[in-house]
Design a protein around this motif. Structure first.
Motif, short mmCIF file in Angstrom:
data_model
loop_
_atom_site.label_atom_id
_atom_site.label_comp_id
_atom_site.label_asym_id
_atom_site.label_seq_id
_atom_site.Cartn_x
_atom_site.Cartn_y
_atom_site.Cartn_z
N ASN A 119 0.84 -1.20 0.00
CA ASN A 119 0.00 0.00 0.00
C ASN A 119 0.87 1.24 0.00
O ASN A 119 1.57 1.52 0.97
CB ASN A 119 -0.90 -0.01 1.24
CG ASN A 119 -1.94 1.08 1.19
OD1 ASN A 119 -1.90 1.94 0.32
ND2 ASN A 119 -2.87 1.05 2.12
N TYR A 134 -0.39 4.36 -0.53
CA TYR A 134 -1.18 5.55 -0.28
C TYR A 134 -0.73 6.24 1.01
O TYR A 134 -0.18 5.60 1.90
CB TYR A 134 -2.66 5.18 -0.15
CG TYR A 134 -3.22 4.49 -1.37
CD1 TYR A 134 -3.91 3.29 -1.25
CD2 TYR A 134 -3.04 5.03 -2.64
CE1 TYR A 134 -4.42 2.65 -2.36
CE2 TYR A 134 -3.54 4.39 -3.76
CZ TYR A 134 -4.23 3.19 -3.62
OH TYR A 134 -4.72 2.56 -4.71
N HIS A 166 -6.11 10.34 3.80
CA HIS A 166 -6.48 11.00 2.54
C HIS A 166 -7.97 11.32 2.57
O HIS A 166 -8.73 10.82 3.39
CB HIS A 166 -6.12 10.13 1.33
CG HIS A 166 -6.77 8.79 1.31
ND1 HIS A 166 -8.07 8.60 0.91
CD2 HIS A 166 -6.31 7.57 1.65
CE1 HIS A 166 -8.39 7.32 1.00
NE2 HIS A 166 -7.33 6.67 1.46
N TYR A 219 -10.59 11.04 -2.28
CA TYR A 219 -9.71 10.48 -3.31
C TYR A 219 -8.38 10.07 -2.71
O TYR A 219 -7.83 10.76 -1.86
CB TYR A 219 -9.48 11.49 -4.44
CG TYR A 219 -10.70 11.79 -5.27
CD1 TYR A 219 -11.11 10.92 -6.27
CD2 TYR A 219 -11.45 12.94 -5.06
CE1 TYR A 219 -12.22 11.18 -7.05
CE2 TYR A 219 -12.57 13.22 -5.83
CZ TYR A 219 -12.96 12.34 -6.82
OH TYR A 219 -14.07 12.61 -7.58
N MET A 220 -7.85 8.94 -3.18
CA MET A 220 -6.56 8.46 -2.68
C MET A 220 -5.40 9.23 -3.29
O MET A 220 -4.35 9.39 -2.67
CB MET A 220 -6.42 6.96 -2.98
CG MET A 220 -7.43 6.10 -2.25
SD MET A 220 -7.26 4.36 -2.68
CE MET A 220 -8.53 3.63 -1.65
N ASN A 221 -5.56 9.68 -4.53
CA ASN A 221 -4.52 10.46 -5.20
C ASN A 221 -4.81 11.94 -5.02
O ASN A 221 -5.87 12.42 -5.43
CB ASN A 221 -4.47 10.10 -6.69
CG ASN A 221 -4.21 8.63 -6.92
OD1 ASN A 221 -3.17 8.13 -6.57
ND2 ASN A 221 -5.18 7.94 -7.51
N LYS A 223 -15.04 6.87 -7.90
CA LYS A 223 -13.80 6.08 -8.00
C LYS A 223 -12.75 6.70 -7.09
O LYS A 223 -12.15 7.72 -7.43
CB LYS A 223 -13.30 6.05 -9.44
CG LYS A 223 -14.08 5.13 -10.37
CD LYS A 223 -13.44 5.08 -11.75
CE LYS A 223 -12.04 4.51 -11.68
NZ LYS A 223 -11.40 4.42 -13.01
N ASP A 280 -9.83 5.75 -6.40
CA ASP A 280 -8.46 5.69 -6.92
C ASP A 280 -8.29 6.43 -8.24
O ASP A 280 -7.30 6.23 -8.95
CB ASP A 280 -8.01 4.24 -7.07
CG ASP A 280 -8.92 3.45 -8.02
OD1 ASP A 280 -9.99 3.98 -8.40
OD2 ASP A 280 -8.56 2.31 -8.38
N ASP A 281 -9.26 7.28 -8.57
CA ASP A 281 -9.18 8.06 -9.82
C ASP A 281 -7.91 8.91 -9.82
O ASP A 281 -7.60 9.60 -8.85
CB ASP A 281 -10.41 8.96 -9.94
CG ASP A 281 -10.42 9.74 -11.24
OD1 ASP A 281 -10.39 9.11 -12.30
OD2 ASP A 281 -10.45 10.99 -11.18
N LYS A 282 -7.19 8.85 -10.93
CA LYS A 282 -5.93 9.58 -11.03
C LYS A 282 -6.14 10.93 -11.72
O LYS A 282 -6.85 11.01 -12.72
CB LYS A 282 -4.89 8.76 -11.80
CG LYS A 282 -4.46 7.50 -11.07
CD LYS A 282 -3.38 6.76 -11.85
CE LYS A 282 -2.94 5.52 -11.09
NZ LYS A 282 -1.88 4.77 -11.82
N LYS A 328 -9.31 16.72 -5.13
CA LYS A 328 -8.02 16.13 -4.75
C LYS A 328 -7.04 17.18 -4.22
O LYS A 328 -5.95 16.83 -3.75
CB LYS A 328 -7.40 15.43 -5.96
CG LYS A 328 -8.28 14.34 -6.59
CD LYS A 328 -7.60 13.72 -7.79
CE LYS A 328 -8.45 12.63 -8.43
NZ LYS A 328 -9.55 13.15 -9.23
#
Length: 418
Positions: free
Chosen positions: A71, A73, A77, A80-82, A125, A127-129, A155
């Motif tokens: 992991n 991450y 957070h 969003y993770m990113n 989502k 994990d959307d980048k 983000k």
């Protein structure tokens, strides 16, 4: 008297009872056996340790991920993770995208999922980048860029220490309900105020939080989005001290009045505090008579009917405010099926948790959420309604009356004259 010598037999028994071997020293053969056993144990221990080391080395060698943890991450957070580093303490969306976002619609912004049990909802989502600068330059699809700008806005987090604000002004804006002109004025009003006092701004589209909700009808649960954006703001500005939420149906009228010196001053709070009043109409739980202003975490107005007014409220960046917001956004509380209004739900939380109530200053609306009524004259002054010079004018009830746009336009023009 004749002394008789001791019996040798008795002497032999005494020697046997005193020690197994003469002088307590075992025979040489027993010593060798003891030393051999000790050496064997040492060798076995060494072999076991060596085996463990080899096992560890081979596990790392054959692990395709190497020594890196699975992991990657950050420990904390937002939705969003990113996340993206914000370059400015003024975080607000591209309001000029409001018209295109309305055309895209919610169905075009999110994935719509229908579960086997018949549940249908929009999903986010996590994990959307975000789009990179190179990807933005290469993309010619403007609709796609607007959509990604909408998704990437959530983000943004502010981590710079050089221009660190102590106070953050927080607001939700709605591209479906309001036209571009009104949205621009609401956001600009917050930015103008923050620029004067070196505060931060955190503005989000309300539609950004829609997938988080179980009930995705914004008209019926609009107020519950306030807890979500305030919790997101605390994450986006982790070193800020105070956060004030101001409803989009409200304007900061006295731009020169410092929030720090006005609302957060202990002397002002002492005058504005509502002591020993029911936390909600008919409640046996009352606000505290004596409140330690040095430990106040939340500041919430209460209107003339005894109902908490969440058009504007303050939370601190501390344990109690975070716990308060976590209760409000917890699905167990949020989706309970309340038959009451959001202010009543907030009152319930404070009733159930006396420690949170002891950290809450319930104040008259005049200090931070004066209700605007265009039928009243400036000479008609009380502790609840707006008169010139108040910090904030709240347009409560303007949606039902259909006059929000009119009030925003008229009152915004007044802020530009001062």
């Amino acid at each position: 008297m004749v002394l008789k010598p001791k019996s040798k037999k008795g002497s032999h028994k005494a020697n046997e009872s005193s020690s197994q071997w003469p002088l307590g020293i075992p025979p040489l053969s027993s010593t060798k056996r003891y030393i051999g056993t000790k050496n064997l144990r040492t060798k076995l221990s060494s072999l076991f340790v060596g085996f463990c080391i080899l096992l560890y080395v081979f596990s790392k060698f054959f692990n395709p991920r190497g020594s890196k943890p699975a992991n990657q991450y950050p420990p904390v957070h937002g939705l969003y993770m990113n996340e993206l580093p914000a370059s400015s303490r003024l975080i607000f969306p591209h309001v000029e995208h409001a018209k295109i976002l309305k055309e895209i619609g919610i169905r075009g912004l999110y994935v719509f999922r229908a579960d086997i049990d018949g549940t249908k909802q929009y999903v986010l989502k996590a994990d959307d980048k975000p789009l990179t600068d190179d990807e933005k330059k290469k993309t010619t699809d403007q609709v796609y860029l607007v959509k990604k700008s909408f998704l990437d806005h959530g983000k943004l987090v502010y981590r710079k220490k050089s221009d660190e604000p102590e106070i953050i002004v927080v607001t939700l804006v709605d591209f479906e309900r309001y036209d571009l002109e009104n949205i621009v004025k609401v956001v600009q009003n917050r930015v103008d105020y923050a620029q004067i006092h070196r505060y931060g701004v955190y503005v989000r589209w309300i539609q950004e939080f829609l997938p988080v909700m179980s009930n995705q009808d914004m008209d019926s649960n609009y107020d519950f989005y306030k807890g979500l954006i305030m919790r997101a703001a605390l994450h986006a500005f982790p070193r800020a001290k105070k956060f004030i939420f101001i409803d989009q149906d409200a304007l900061i009228m006295n731009l020169n009045l410092s929030l720090k010196k006005h609302l957060l001053d202990k002397n002002i709070l002492d005058v504005a505090l509502l002591r020993n009043v029911p936390i909600k109409p008919g409640s046996n739980v009352r606000t505290y008579e004596n409140l330690d202003f040095n430990t106040v975490s939340m500041v919430i107005p209460q209107d003339e009917n005894g109902v908490l007014d969440l058009t504007s409220f303050v939370v601190s960046n501390d344990y109690y405010s975070k716990a308060f917001l976590e209760f409000l956004i917890d699905p167990i509380v949020r989706d309970y099926g309340w038959q009451e209004s959001f202010p009543s739900v907030v009152a319930h939380v404070l009733q159930w948790h006396p420690q949170l109530l002891s950290k809450t200053a319930v104040v008259v609306p005049k200090i931070m959420a004066s209700e605007f009524d265009d039928t009243r004259s400036d000479d008609d002054v009380d502790a609840f309604h707006y008169t010139e010079g108040d910090l904030i004018a709240s347009f409560k009830g303007c949606r039902e009356a259909g006059v929000c746009a009119k009030y925003i336009n008229d009152m915004y023009a007044k802020t530009k004259k001062t």
